[in-house]
Write a protein that holds these residues in place. Structure first.
Motif, short mmCIF file in Angstrom:
data_model
loop_
_atom_site.label_atom_id
_atom_site.label_comp_id
_atom_site.label_asym_id
_atom_site.label_seq_id
_atom_site.Cartn_x
_atom_site.Cartn_y
_atom_site.Cartn_z
N PRO A 161 1.25 -0.39 -0.71
CA PRO A 161 1.86 -0.04 0.62
C PRO A 161 3.04 -0.71 0.88
O PRO A 161 3.26 -2.11 0.93
CB PRO A 161 0.84 -0.22 1.47
N HIS A 162 3.92 -0.06 1.55
CA HIS A 162 5.33 -0.66 2.18
C HIS A 162 5.08 -1.65 3.44
O HIS A 162 4.29 -1.14 4.20
CB HIS A 162 6.28 0.26 2.51
N GLY A 163 5.23 -2.78 3.15
CA GLY A 163 4.71 -3.63 4.29
C GLY A 163 3.27 -4.18 4.04
O GLY A 163 3.06 -5.13 4.86
N GLY A 164 3.02 -4.12 2.75
CA GLY A 164 1.18 -4.59 2.45
C GLY A 164 1.66 -5.54 1.64
O GLY A 164 2.45 -6.56 1.57
N PRO A 165 0.36 -6.04 1.14
CA PRO A 165 -0.83 -5.66 1.31
C PRO A 165 -1.86 -5.37 2.45
O PRO A 165 -1.16 -6.11 3.56
CB PRO A 165 -1.67 -6.05 0.10
#
Length: 167
Positions: free
Chosen positions: A153-157
């Protein structure tokens, strides 16, 4: 709890509405047919649960807590996830584009008898057993010529806690 740590919510029709459908075989309802006989009871869906011919799969998911470091989606099929003997947790995200956003990730707890049907294109993880590796079943159109890429995920984990755990 920070923005990227989640506790799973119960899988209900209302909570799953943006991601798919919930079929409660335990509780019954208008979409479930119940029968019983000498020493057994049965519940089944009134209609087909995915909109294409499906393959039945069996997966053994790792234990919670877990880190959402990869998600996949299936634009070619709905996917039904079946909780049989022990509870499982799945993380989902309904993000347009080539990868999910960490801020869009939600986690759901499925109890035995719960079936969820994910809409086409909904990002999701495998299911994870609550505190122990746990088997579950899935139903989807399987086509070996289609590769469903797993992406972070973008900005993840995103960290998903064990149900009932506190940060």
């Amino acid at each position: 709890m920070n923005a990227y740590t989640l506790s799973p919510a119960p899988a209900t029709a209302e909570a799953l509405q943006p991601f798919g459908r919930h079929l409660g075989l335990r509780s019954g309802g208008s979409a479930v047919v119940s029968t019983e006989g000498d020493g057994w009871s049965d519940r089944r869906s009134l209609n087909a649960i995915i909109d294409t011919p499906g393959s039945l799969g069996h997966t053994i998911g790792a234990a919670t807590p877990f880190r959402v470091s990869g998600m996949e989606r299936h634009p070619h099929t709905e996917e039904a996830l079946f909780c049989a003997g022990e509870p499982v947790v799945v993380a989902v995200a309904d993000t347009a584009g080539d990868r999910p956003a960490a801020a869009d990730v939600r986690a759901f707890l499925l109890e035995p008898g719960d079936v969820i049907v994910l809409n086409r294109g909904v990002w999701h993880t495998a299911c994870y057993g609550v505190g122990t590796p746990t088997p579950y079943y899935w139903l989807a159109t399987a086509d070996d010529s289609i590769v469903d890429e797993w992406v972070e995920p973008h900005g993840g984990p995103v960290h998903v806690e064990t149900p009932g755990a506190r940060s």
